[in-house]
Design an enzyme around this catalytic site. Structure first.
Site, PDB file in Angstrom:
ATOM      1  N   THR A   9      61.085  -5.070 136.730  1.00  0.00           N
ATOM      2  CA  THR A   9      59.954  -4.227 137.122  1.00  0.00           C
ATOM      3  C   THR A   9      59.998  -2.876 136.422  1.00  0.00           C
ATOM      4  O   THR A   9      58.988  -2.388 135.925  1.00  0.00           O
ATOM      5  CB  THR A   9      59.940  -4.027 138.650  1.00  0.00           C
ATOM      6  OG1 THR A   9      59.856  -5.318 139.268  1.00  0.00           O
ATOM      7  CG2 THR A   9      58.778  -3.177 139.099  1.00  0.00           C
TER       8      THR A   9
ATOM      9  N   ASN B 239      53.509  -1.047 134.170  1.00  0.00           N
ATOM     10  CA  ASN B 239      54.520  -1.964 133.621  1.00  0.00           C
ATOM     11  C   ASN B 239      53.919  -3.251 133.051  1.00  0.00           C
ATOM     12  O   ASN B 239      54.601  -4.255 132.933  1.00  0.00           O
ATOM     13  CB  ASN B 239      55.614  -2.241 134.648  1.00  0.00           C
ATOM     14  CG  ASN B 239      55.127  -2.980 135.875  1.00  0.00           C
ATOM     15  OD1 ASN B 239      53.958  -3.343 135.989  1.00  0.00           O
ATOM     16  ND2 ASN B 239      56.024  -3.206 136.815  1.00  0.00           N
TER      17      ASN B 239
ATOM     18  N   ARG C 109      57.822  -6.427 129.480  1.00  0.00           N
ATOM     19  CA  ARG C 109      57.901  -5.060 130.001  1.00  0.00           C
ATOM     20  C   ARG C 109      58.733  -4.135 129.124  1.00  0.00           C
ATOM     21  O   ARG C 109      58.401  -2.964 128.966  1.00  0.00           O
ATOM     22  CB  ARG C 109      58.422  -5.086 131.434  1.00  0.00           C
ATOM     23  CG  ARG C 109      57.370  -5.619 132.399  1.00  0.00           C
ATOM     24  CD  ARG C 109      57.880  -5.691 133.799  1.00  0.00           C
ATOM     25  NE  ARG C 109      56.824  -6.025 134.748  1.00  0.00           N
ATOM     26  CZ  ARG C 109      57.038  -6.624 135.889  1.00  0.00           C
ATOM     27  NH1 ARG C 109      58.266  -6.956 136.256  1.00  0.00           N
ATOM     28  NH2 ARG C 109      56.033  -6.888 136.700  1.00  0.00           N
TER      29      ARG C 109
ATOM     30  N   LYS D 193      47.820  -6.067 133.222  1.00  0.00           N
ATOM     31  CA  LYS D 193      47.342  -4.875 133.902  1.00  0.00           C
ATOM     32  C   LYS D 193      46.521  -3.968 132.970  1.00  0.00           C
ATOM     33  O   LYS D 193      46.506  -4.163 131.757  1.00  0.00           O
ATOM     34  CB  LYS D 193      48.540  -4.115 134.482  1.00  0.00           C
ATOM     35  CG  LYS D 193      49.251  -4.902 135.580  1.00  0.00           C
ATOM     36  CD  LYS D 193      50.404  -4.105 136.162  1.00  0.00           C
ATOM     37  CE  LYS D 193      51.099  -4.852 137.285  1.00  0.00           C
ATOM     38  NZ  LYS D 193      52.186  -4.039 137.862  1.00  0.00           N
TER      39      LYS D 193
ATOM     40  N   HIS E 130      51.908  -8.481 136.029  1.00  0.00           N
ATOM     41  CA  HIS E 130      52.299  -8.907 137.374  1.00  0.00           C
ATOM     42  C   HIS E 130      52.564 -10.403 137.302  1.00  0.00           C
ATOM     43  O   HIS E 130      51.869 -11.122 136.589  1.00  0.00           O
ATOM     44  CB  HIS E 130      51.166  -8.655 138.379  1.00  0.00           C
ATOM     45  CG  HIS E 130      51.348  -9.372 139.680  1.00  0.00           C
ATOM     46  ND1 HIS E 130      52.005  -8.807 140.751  1.00  0.00           N
ATOM     47  CD2 HIS E 130      50.988 -10.626 140.068  1.00  0.00           C
ATOM     48  CE1 HIS E 130      52.029  -9.685 141.752  1.00  0.00           C
ATOM     49  NE2 HIS E 130      51.407 -10.790 141.356  1.00  0.00           N
TER      50      HIS E 130
ATOM     51  N   ARG F 210      58.987 -14.732 135.289  1.00  0.00           N
ATOM     52  CA  ARG F 210      59.657 -13.492 135.684  1.00  0.00           C
ATOM     53  C   ARG F 210      60.692 -13.099 134.624  1.00  0.00           C
ATOM     54  O   ARG F 210      60.880 -11.915 134.341  1.00  0.00           O
ATOM     55  CB  ARG F 210      60.253 -13.623 137.077  1.00  0.00           C
ATOM     56  CG  ARG F 210      59.118 -13.780 138.123  1.00  0.00           C
ATOM     57  CD  ARG F 210      59.558 -13.720 139.538  1.00  0.00           C
ATOM     58  NE  ARG F 210      59.909 -12.370 139.970  1.00  0.00           N
ATOM     59  CZ  ARG F 210      59.040 -11.393 140.217  1.00  0.00           C
ATOM     60  NH1 ARG F 210      57.748 -11.601 140.053  1.00  0.00           N
ATOM     61  NH2 ARG F 210      59.452 -10.221 140.629  1.00  0.00           N
TER      62      ARG F 210
END
Length: 138
Positions: free
Chosen positions: A91, A112, A102, A9, A115, A85
């Protein structure tokens, strides 16, 4: 072998952490088999996150995603969706495990850092949103 979409991001690209995050991905046992840097338009962000359009955070999410360049990636590996993940972490970075992307790089729950697809079906849709088959080199 399974594929999943990853997006680094704008908070990652702004802080020049692309290489550090890629290193975590690869050290975590996933291969980056496609990658491109792009700047999403608001329309593209809204289309990509359309599944969340009824949620309170939708507009903020879309604004965040267009605030700077992103790096879209296709990752490949055994059970890649769940595996990535776990590498990403929760998240909310405050709830993420030590050593996850993260926990170590995210600025906030909104910024964060990454994705990742959440299912086989979504991975296929999300990958095709950003990449043609010609661009994916396993």
């Amino acid at each position: 072998m399974q594929r999943t979409l990853s997006i680094l991001k704008p908070d990652v690209t702004r802080r020049n952490l692309t290489g550090a995050v890629n290193e975590r991905i690869e050290r975590g046992g996933l291969r980056i088999i496609a990658q491109k840097r792009l700047h999403l338009t608001l329309t593209q962000a809204q289309k990509f996150y359309a599944v969340h359009q009824e949620r309170a955070f939708f507009n903020d999410l879309c604004q965040s995603m267009i605030s700077g360049p992103v790096v879209a990636q296709v990752l490949e590996g055994e059970n890649a969706i769940l595996h990535y993940r776990n590498v990403m972490g929760a998240t909310n970075p405050a709830n993420a495990d030590e050593g996850t992307i993260r926990k170590d790089f995210a600025e906030s729950i909104e910024a964060n850092s990454v994705h990742g697809s959440d299912s086989v079906e979504n991975a296929a849709k999300e990958i095709s949103f950003f990449f043609s088959e010609m661009e994916i080199v396993g």
